[in-house]
Design an enzyme around this catalytic site. Structure first.
Site, short mmCIF file in Angstrom:
data_model
loop_
_atom_site.label_atom_id
_atom_site.label_comp_id
_atom_site.label_asym_id
_atom_site.label_seq_id
_atom_site.Cartn_x
_atom_site.Cartn_y
_atom_site.Cartn_z
N SER A 96 7.93 -62.59 -13.08
CA SER A 96 7.73 -63.89 -12.45
C SER A 96 7.88 -65.02 -13.46
CB SER A 96 6.32 -63.94 -11.84
OG SER A 96 5.96 -65.25 -11.47
N TYR A 117 10.69 -70.30 -9.47
CA TYR A 117 10.42 -71.39 -8.54
C TYR A 117 11.38 -72.55 -8.81
CZ TYR A 117 6.02 -68.90 -7.78
OH TYR A 117 5.08 -67.95 -7.49
N THR A 154 11.77 -67.90 -5.00
CA THR A 154 10.70 -67.98 -4.01
C THR A 154 10.76 -69.33 -3.31
OG1 THR A 154 9.27 -66.44 -5.19
CG2 THR A 154 8.21 -67.94 -3.65
N LYS A 169 13.27 -65.24 -1.48
CA LYS A 169 12.02 -64.58 -1.09
C LYS A 169 11.15 -65.58 -0.33
CE LYS A 169 8.02 -62.11 -3.02
NZ LYS A 169 6.95 -63.00 -2.52
N HIS A 208 4.23 -64.22 1.61
CA HIS A 208 3.51 -64.32 0.34
C HIS A 208 2.18 -63.57 0.39
CE1 HIS A 208 4.44 -66.61 -3.40
NE2 HIS A 208 3.19 -66.32 -3.69
#
Length: 382
Positions: free
Chosen positions: A109, A132, A158, A254, A278
């Protein structure tokens, strides 16, 4: 409670709860608002029944799948999750090694606690980088360039987290990064000294992908402020299309939940989408990914790899998702609780348990390959 006493998701969860201070356990375990979606994610599987075939000759079972050009030895992968060294000092190192041992995909991540480069050294198997969309477009390009340089095959953007969900369990304990606990939260840490010893005797907590932007000393920017101040709520399909072109390889979104968005993802050249709410941590009241799966597969499944995550606790849950047309299924809390409980051995045991359940389930379903699973094998309760 020992690791050898853990046979399923609930056992790992109980073991993690015994080890972790309450605020950290609740950070993993909790969802948004009233946690309706969090509970619904697993309940959705219970409204679907499997219809097995018999006498099919199932001595040898092939569980492998190909997702975004990457072959996985089994149809589940470890979804990228944030802050893993907060749960156990091994963090992503344990997950990368366990995923490599089982021949499946894992992800680092943007809020990961080891670097992309180190994760790549641990495992040269299938890997994604979850990131992100930031207001700073230069930072977005820098992240993609770094992932490409590290040898990451697929990017995973995401798209359901342009702002943080309302996670009330964290508010009750004062949980935040950096720590700003209230008295109740501090008391929970005091009664779990083994976690504190691990925290204090291992390397400093870092966010290597963002350490020039998010500081852990309480100075520049906290995690909560990261979501509200650095992420760009104006992100649009044009922005994402530009990133897909710039990356030039497998690119996944995602957090897709609607047919319309799935179609747009295919149109702009995405290789895959992950149906996800999520883990029930963002928009409470959202539909479960499993409940949305069939209509999205029908709409775009011939053009794009459709995956899903959320609420998966059993191999039979995976079989139901695959029967509806998912190419693979993401695991989150399923591996985070065993990570918190026992580090790498915990993650390995959890993945082996899942592998065994899927193999057993396929044999009992009369299937020797994932491609033989279909909607013919399912019935939904009214």
């Amino acid at each position: 409670m020992r690791l050898t006493d853990c046979y399923n998701f609930h056992d790992f969860r109980r073991m993690a709860k015994r080890r972790l201070p309450g605020p950290i356990f609740d950070y993993i375990d909790g969802g948004a608002d009233d946690e309706v979606t969090y509970r619904r994610n697993t309940a959705a599987f219970e409204a679907c029944d499997l219809v097995p075939d018999v006498l099919r000759g199932v001595a040898d079972v092939d569980m492998s799948v190909t997702v975004m050009g990457q072959k996985l030895a089994m149809p589940v992968y470890c979804s990228p999750t944030a802050l893993q060294r907060l749960f156990h000092h091994q963090g992503e190192r344990a997950v990368a090694a366990a995923a490599a041992k089982h021949g499946t995909m894992f992800g680092v991540s943007s809020l990961g606690t080891i670097s992309l480069e180190e994760a790549r050294q641990i495992s040269n198997g299938p890997q994604v980088y979850q990131f992100y969309f930031h207001k700073d477009r230069g930072l977005n390009r820098e992240m993609m360039a770094r992932a490409k340089s590290a040898g990451v095959q697929a990017m995973m953007l995401t798209v359901d987290s342009i702002t943080g969900g309302n996670r009330e369990r964290d508010k009750r304990t004062g949980f935040a990064i950096p720590f700003k606990l209230n008295l109740a939260g501090m008391t929970q840490f005091a009664i779990k000294p083994s976690w504190a010893i691990d925290w204090l005797t291992h390397e400093r907590f870092r966010l290597p992908q963002l350490e020039n932007h998010v500081k852990m000393d309480g100075g520049a920017l906290s995690i909560s402020r990261y979501f509200t101040e650095m992420l760009d709520p104006s992100m649009s399909w044009d922005d994402v299309a530009e990133m897909v072109r710039e990356w030039g390889g497998p690119f996944c979104l995602k957090g897709i939940m609607s047919v319309e968005d799935a179609k747009r993802a295919a149109e702009i050249g995405c290789s895959g989408i992950v149906l996800s709410n999520h883990g029930g941590r963002q928009l409470d009241g959202s539909r479960s990914a499993f409940d949305q799966l069939a209509e999205i597969v029908d709409a775009v499944g011939d053009r794009i790899d459709v995956m899903m995550d959320g609420g998966v606790q059993r191999g039979t849950h995976v079989l139901k998702a695959l029967s509806l047309g998912a190419k693979a299924v993401g695991l989150g809390r399923y591996y985070l609780f065993p990570l918190a409980a026992a580090g790498q051995p915990g993650v390995e045991r959890a993945l082996e348990t899942m592998r065994t359940e899927i193999e057993r389930g396929m044999k009992l379903m009369g299937c020797t390959s994932v491609s033989q699973l279909s909607r013919r094998n399912l019935r939904f309760r009214s």
